[in-house]
Each structure stands twice: as C-alpha cells, then as structure tokens.
Design a protein around this motif. Structure first.
Motif, PDB file in Angstrom:
ATOM      1  N   SER A   1      14.433  57.054  26.689  1.00  0.00           N
ATOM      2  CA  SER A   1      14.328  55.759  27.345  1.00  0.00           C
ATOM      3  C   SER A   1      12.948  55.127  27.209  1.00  0.00           C
ATOM      4  O   SER A   1      12.829  53.910  27.083  1.00  0.00           O
ATOM      5  CB  SER A   1      14.722  55.879  28.816  1.00  0.00           C
ATOM      6  N   LEU A  49      11.960  51.279  26.319  1.00  0.00           N
ATOM      7  CA  LEU A  49      11.144  50.456  27.213  1.00  0.00           C
ATOM      8  C   LEU A  49       9.938  49.880  26.474  1.00  0.00           C
ATOM      9  O   LEU A  49       9.573  48.716  26.664  1.00  0.00           O
ATOM     10  CB  LEU A  49      10.678  51.308  28.400  1.00  0.00           C
ATOM     11  N   PRO A  97      12.964  58.328  35.038  1.00  0.00           N
ATOM     12  CA  PRO A  97      14.020  58.053  34.058  1.00  0.00           C
ATOM     13  C   PRO A  97      13.705  56.910  33.106  1.00  0.00           C
ATOM     14  O   PRO A  97      14.382  56.759  32.094  1.00  0.00           O
ATOM     15  CB  PRO A  97      15.238  57.712  34.923  1.00  0.00           C
ATOM     16  N   GLU A  98      12.690  56.102  33.414  1.00  0.00           N
ATOM     17  CA  GLU A  98      12.362  55.042  32.468  1.00  0.00           C
ATOM     18  C   GLU A  98      11.640  55.596  31.234  1.00  0.00           C
ATOM     19  O   GLU A  98      11.461  54.896  30.250  1.00  0.00           O
ATOM     20  CB  GLU A  98      11.542  53.931  33.126  1.00  0.00           C
ATOM     21  N   TYR A 105      15.355  59.890  30.451  1.00  0.00           N
ATOM     22  CA  TYR A 105      16.407  59.440  31.350  1.00  0.00           C
ATOM     23  C   TYR A 105      17.234  60.569  31.947  1.00  0.00           C
ATOM     24  O   TYR A 105      17.565  60.548  33.116  1.00  0.00           O
ATOM     25  CB  TYR A 105      17.333  58.479  30.608  1.00  0.00           C
TER      26      TYR A 105
END
Lengths: 240, 471
Positions: free
Chosen positions: B30, B34, B341-342, B345
C-alpha cells in the motif's frame, strides 16, 4: 507460597501489562488466548463498524446537521489512502456561512467513539462559547482530521473543531480526539492544530474538562489569529 | 540514459529511470500506491522485474536513486563502497546475482555470501530482493550469519534472541520491573532489555537506565539494557554518568528523513564514541541499536529521489541499513507492522516486508532482528505473526521483540508474546544467546532438555526473581 498471597497475582497488580498469564506448554492457556482475541476483535470491529448518522442526529435535537463523505469511497480505501480521507468527495457542496466556528463529527478510526462521545462534547463545548456563531454541525464519513480544513473552508468558518474516533487499542476502542484549527483551509499542517485526546468518560477525559480546554484554546486562537504550536506555547496547559 | 523496456504479451512497458524501475518491480504494498510509484498492473510489475533482472549490478555504482550531491546517505554508501569485496559479483546482472546467491546457499558456502557485505550497496540488495520469493529470502538469509556482542552474543547459528520490551504507560518503576521479571521467567531478554520511555525526558531516561542496570547487576544477567530515547537524550544521559550500554536511534534511508528524526551522522558517531568509552562490554564492543521500518521516509515526506520521483519504500528501507552499518551495531530491527495499513496493508504485505528487511540487512552485514507486530487497523492478526516468526526463525533471524501477552500497553500495538518466542524456539530447535542460556541454567529456569520450565511460584528461581518486584 509465601504469606498466602499468590505471587503471580501480586505481579499482575503492578501493571496493566499482560504479565503472569501462565502457560500451556510453550503457548498461552486457552482462556488467556481467548481474552486476547476478544480484545483484538473489539478493536477490529470498532475500526470497521460504519458510522450511524441517525445516532448523532437523535443526540443533537434541534440542530441543523449536514452530512459529507471524503474522497475515500470505502473503508479499505480509507485505511490505505489517508490522502483521500483528507479531501471531500467530488461534488460536495456546503453553504457558505461566515460562522465563527464549524464543528465536524468524523468517524476516523473508531466510528463508535464519535457516536458515544461526540454529541455530548459538542453540546458541552457550545455551552462554553456564548456569542460565537456556529455553522451547522457536519457529520463526515471516511474522514481524517484534515478533512476539517476542507469543510471549514467551504463553510467559510473562522475556526473548525474536528471530533474524531481515535485508533482503537486493546484496552479502549472508543476514545475520541478533538482537533482545533484556526482559519481552516486545505494545506494546513498538523503543527497548526491543537489537540485534546482521550476523551472517554469515565475512564478518560470528561466532556467538561475537554470542552473547557477547547473553549479556552478557541478563545486564545481568536485573540492570536492562529492555532497550533504558537498557541500552545501561550495557551492553557493541555492534558497529557 | 535510454529508457529500459520489456514486452509482455504484446504490450511494451517502459521505465524511464532507475527509480521508477525499482519501484515498479517491487511486490505490491500500500505504501508505494500511496507514494504514487507502484506498478499499475501485475503485468507491469513482472515487466519491471524482467528488466531489473538484466540490469548489471555495477549500474548501481554509476546511477543513483537519491542524488549524491544532495543526500549524505548516498554519499556514505558510495564513499565507503569496497570494490574488492564487490569483485566476485561485479560482472553479474541482478538476476545473475540472485542465481549465484541461491547456488552458494545450496552449497552452504556462507563465506562467499558474507564476504560480499561491504561490496554491496543497499540499492543492490533491494534490487535482488525484489526478484526473490519467500523461500529465497529465507534460504539466503539463513546462509548469511552476522554475529555481534556486548555482554551476550547475538546472531550465532541455532540461536534466537529476544528484546524484552517492558513498556509502561507512565514508566512506573514497579510496573516496568513486573514486565521484566515476567520476561526473564520466560527466557526472554537475551538480546536486550529495552524500554520505550513514555516521555523523552533526560531525567526519566537516567532513572530507567539505573533501574534496568540494577536488575541486571542484582541477578548478574549476561545481557544489556537500553532506554530507547532520542540520541540527543542519550548523549545527556552519558554526560550525567548514567549506565548506558547501548545508544539507540531510529534511522531512515534519506538525509531528509533523518533530519525529520532530528538525527545527523555526526550525532550518531558522537554518541557511539561516548558509549564505547564506558567499556561496559564483556564479550564484544557493539554499542549501538537502530530501529527502522518501511514507510518511515514517506511518512516524513522525505521519500523523493533523483528527478523528484518517489522512491519505493523497500529500497529506502535498505538505505537505512546503509546508515546503520557505519556504526557497528549490536542490534538492528525493522518494526515491520507498526506504521499502519497505509504502508503495509495486510498480513501478506507485512510478511513479505519482514522477510525482505531481514534479508537485506543480513546481506549488508547487519545483525538483523524484527519486531513482528501489527496495529488494530491493519488486516493482520496473531496467525500472521506466527507465520512470520516461524519463517524468520528458519531464516536465522538474530532476535525478535517480545512484550507481555503480545500487548504493548504503552505504544498500543501488538508484538510477540514471551510464549510466542518459546514456541518458535521449540518448533525450530533454536536456543537463547549462549551466555544468557548459561545464566538461565544457573538460575534453575531450564529443564533437563534445556527448555524454559513453567515454574510454580514457590520454585526457588521464581522466588528469587520475584523478590525484585517487592515494593
């Protein structure tokens, strides 16, 4: 055993940490294992339970309430894309109010926290701000703290207070945080906010204490024309 | 530079820069989405891996991921590169390097692998890790032992040590002591007894250092203590004459990220020199301890490389090891599931990242450990931490973090429990650090098979240790 007192119980009395749990071979006994799973399950469910705006509306009778969503369409996206949780969904429109204060009730990482504590804190706060004009209360789904900047700017408010569910821990899944930003607009950074955390009576901060601190901070921010680090230095002591 | 490209199923994928190539070749996570640098499809990811496999390793000495002129981590990496150590693999591509490592691994030729460390750059090991599967990461790391020591020896084959993490929300001395004793009774604490203080106050740091030092001296435990305060706080504790075994600091893979942490390379060198001067070691003189974690540079907004392009978080993590290895650490651990989780994840991403970090650190010559952990908003649970722990044990991981009941009541996240460590040691036939194991035996904490006994509270060893928690 010396003195009739179980020394494991004595050890446990010294800390909230999970000490002296016993063993089943090289693993935890079933009872202890299930206690841990129950705490984790409560925290997981707190993250994933959707916000029920009806609960908030019912607890704020007579107040105009608006609902918005962030640009994160669902929980999985919200958790992985904090950037989307800081932006309003495309097509969101809010009335320009020119109010002194906007209040946002945001789900954050614990929707249950804002359902449990949000309305009571709003009422306690507004009680302490006579003479302040207040925009309609905004309920925000899939929201991060900085979504309040976009909401406050759209409402034309001079300040925004975001009441948001904090990340659940194993011992507390319903802790509320309050973030105050003067002159809200997209691009504000965390150093420009003031925070009051762990609002969670009876175990954490009471509504009265949190509202008192927030009202004092708002009054000081209005005098200073700013919030955040600059305000913190001169303002009232923050809890924690 | 001409763009590198590969054609897969009739579609040609092009990678204009080394930064983009590394990012797109990275297994999915993740944090790279991002950052905006992840592959946009599964096919693009494999295309990038295909191009990366054909890239000569030596390219990483010519072409930078983060610019030499603007980043002191890059300068540190390139200025200390050892060409003689690099020579055995200098003519290989990244794919050829993977094959060679796996051949040496199958042959049990550990010297060939460990001899490379100073010849490898973080970018090289990050690149080859991107071509490896889980079993590759485990197998090669297992053949790359790194042994360090201060008052216990960490990293010897067949050993799995632990950092006992007795955190308390208010640093209460008795509360901390209770967790320390519980850990010792479970055979944990051989890598370090290390507290994350609730505040960064120098006075509190000194108090906690003295508390741990007293327990260690009272029971003559062959281990070391650490209070994981900022390096500037530890410098003040050193000035105050506190019993500092280890200098701790979180480090990251770019100069900008380290600046966000309030750290410079000079500060780290100064603190290390201060701790060395105390001469507190008995079996070695490694006096530093570093923590890292994928995503830390991105979370500080300090993840951009050449051309202002976002660098993938795994490559930046390997660069943090380039910082750590300049200071002869006793311990380095990635805090793999802490950041949220960013960045990682779910259990699959955390598992992959933990094994990558361990592998990359080991290849670079670091005494790697892992904080196998997760937060409540990530898609991770105890099943995932079990899997990663057992794989790390198989991979020869130096140490793991252990907290009472897997629940850190100060930092509010879950790591391993003391029994998780016992289970991994039992399943994999691993033992504590040798000096600490001898101490456990002296204290009557081991059974005839050398395993940590479950003690009744009136056992002499339990009585002796629990006395330290008497108010």
């Amino acid at each position: 055993m010396s003195g009739g007192l179980d020394p494991w119980a004595a050890l446990r009395s010294l800390t909230r940490a999970r000490v002296a749990l016993g063993r089943a071979g090289d693993a935890l006994p079933t009872g202890r294992e299930l206690e841990f799973r129950a705490a984790h399950a409560a925290a997981r469910d707190a993250v994933h339970a959707p916000l029920d705006p009806g609960v908030l509306l019912a607890a704020l009778p007579g107040r105009e309430v608006l609902e918005v969503r962030s640009a994160a369409p669902d929980r999985a996206t919200y958790l992985q894309r904090p950037d989307l949780g800081r932006q309003l969904a495309d097509g969101t429109s809010l009335p320009a109010t020119g109010a002194d204060l906007a209040v946002v009730l945001a789900d954050g990482l614990s929707p249950g926290a804002v359902q449990a504590h949000g309305p009571a804190l709003v009422l306690a706060l507004l009680d302490r701000l006579p003479g302040w004009s207040v925009a309609p209360v905004v309920v925000a789904h899939q929201a991060r703290v900085a979504l309040g900047d976009a909401v406050g700017a759209a409402l034309g408010a001079r300040a925004v207070v975001v009441l948001i569910g904090e990340r659940p821990g194993l011992s507390a899944a319903d802790s509320l945080g309050a973030y105050l930003t003067w002159d809200p607009r997209p691009g504000r950074v965390d150093a420009e906010r003031n925070c009051v955390s762990n609002v969670r009576p009876p175990h954490g901060l009471s509504y009265a204490a949190a509202a008192g601190t927030l009202a004092a901070l708002l009054t000081a921010a209005r005098e200073l024309g700013a919030s955040g680090v600059a305000l913190k230095d001169e303002g009232p002591a923050l809890p924690g | 530079m001409t763009a590198r490209r590969a054609t897969l199923a009739g579609h040609t994928y092009e990678f204009p820069s080394l930064v983009e190539l590394l990012a797109k070749a990275t297994p999915a996570r993740s944090g790279d989405v991002l950052a905006g640098c992840a592959a946009e499809s599964a096919a693009e990811r494999v295309a990038a891996q295909t191009v990366l496999a054909d890239l000569p390793l030596a390219v990483f000495l010519e072409e930078q991921v983060v610019g030499y002129d603007e980043d002191d981590v890059t300068r540190l990496i390139l200025d200390t590169h050892d060409r003689a150590a690099f020579a055995p693999v200098a003519s290989l591509t990244v794919g050829g390097f993977r094959d060679r490592l796996l051949e040496w691994t199958a042959d049990g030729d550990e010297a060939a692998i460990t001899g490379l460390a100073r010849g490898l750059t973080p970018e090289m090991v990050a690149a080859v890790s991107k071509l490896m599967r889980t079993a590759d990461l485990v197998a090669v790391a297992r053949r790359s032992p790194v042994v360090t020591g201060l008052r216990s020896t960490i990293g010897s084959p067949g050993r799995l040590a632990t950092r006992l993490q007795p955190n308390h929300p208010t640093d209460d001395p008795l509360g901390v002591t209770a967790s320390v004793l519980d850990g010792l009774l479970h055979g944990c604490g051989d890598a370090v007894i290390g507290i994350n203080p609730a505040t960064d106050s120098p006075a509190r740091t000194v108090e906690l250092l003295e508390l741990l030092d007293a327990v260690i001296r009272r029971y003559e435990i062959p281990t070391q203590s650490c209070v994981l305060a900022h390096v500037t706080t530890t410098l003040r504790a050193l000035d105050a004459g506190a019993p500092v075994d280890l200098v701790f600091q979180s480090v990251a893979g770019t100069q900008a990220a380290n600046r966000a942490f309030g750290v410079t390379l000079d500060l780290l060198a100064e603190a290390r020199a201060g701790a060395l001067e105390l001469g507190r070691g008995t079996v070695g003189d490694n006096v530093t301890y570093f923590e890292t974690g994928q995503g830390s540079a991105l979370s500080a907004g300090a993840h951009l490389g050449v051309g202002g392009r976002p660098v993938d978080q795994q490559t930046l993590e390997a660069r943090a090891y380039g910082v750590a290895r300049q200071f002869a650490p006793l311990l380095v651990n990635t805090v793999v599931g802490f950041i949220g989780p960013e960045y990682l994840y779910d259990g699959k991403q955390v598992l992959r990242a933990g094994l990558e970090d361990h592998f990359c650190g080991k290849l670079l010559g670091l005494p790697m450990g892992v904080d196998v952990c997760y937060t409540n908003h990530a898609e991770v649970d105890g099943d995932d931490t079990d899997t990663l722990t057992l794989l790390l044990g198989a991979a020869g991981c130096g140490f793991v973090i252990a907290v009472p009941g897997a629940d850190d009541v100060m930092l509010h996240y879950q790591s391993l429990s003391f029994t998780d460590v016992l289970a991994a040691r039992q399943v994999l036939g691993l033992r504590p650090a040798p000096e600490f194991e001898a101490w456990l035996a002296r204290m009557g904490l081991l059974d005839d098979d050398g395993r940590v006994r479950a003690l009744p509270p009136d056992a002499p060893a339990a009585r002796a240790l629990l006395a330290a928690a008497a108010p």
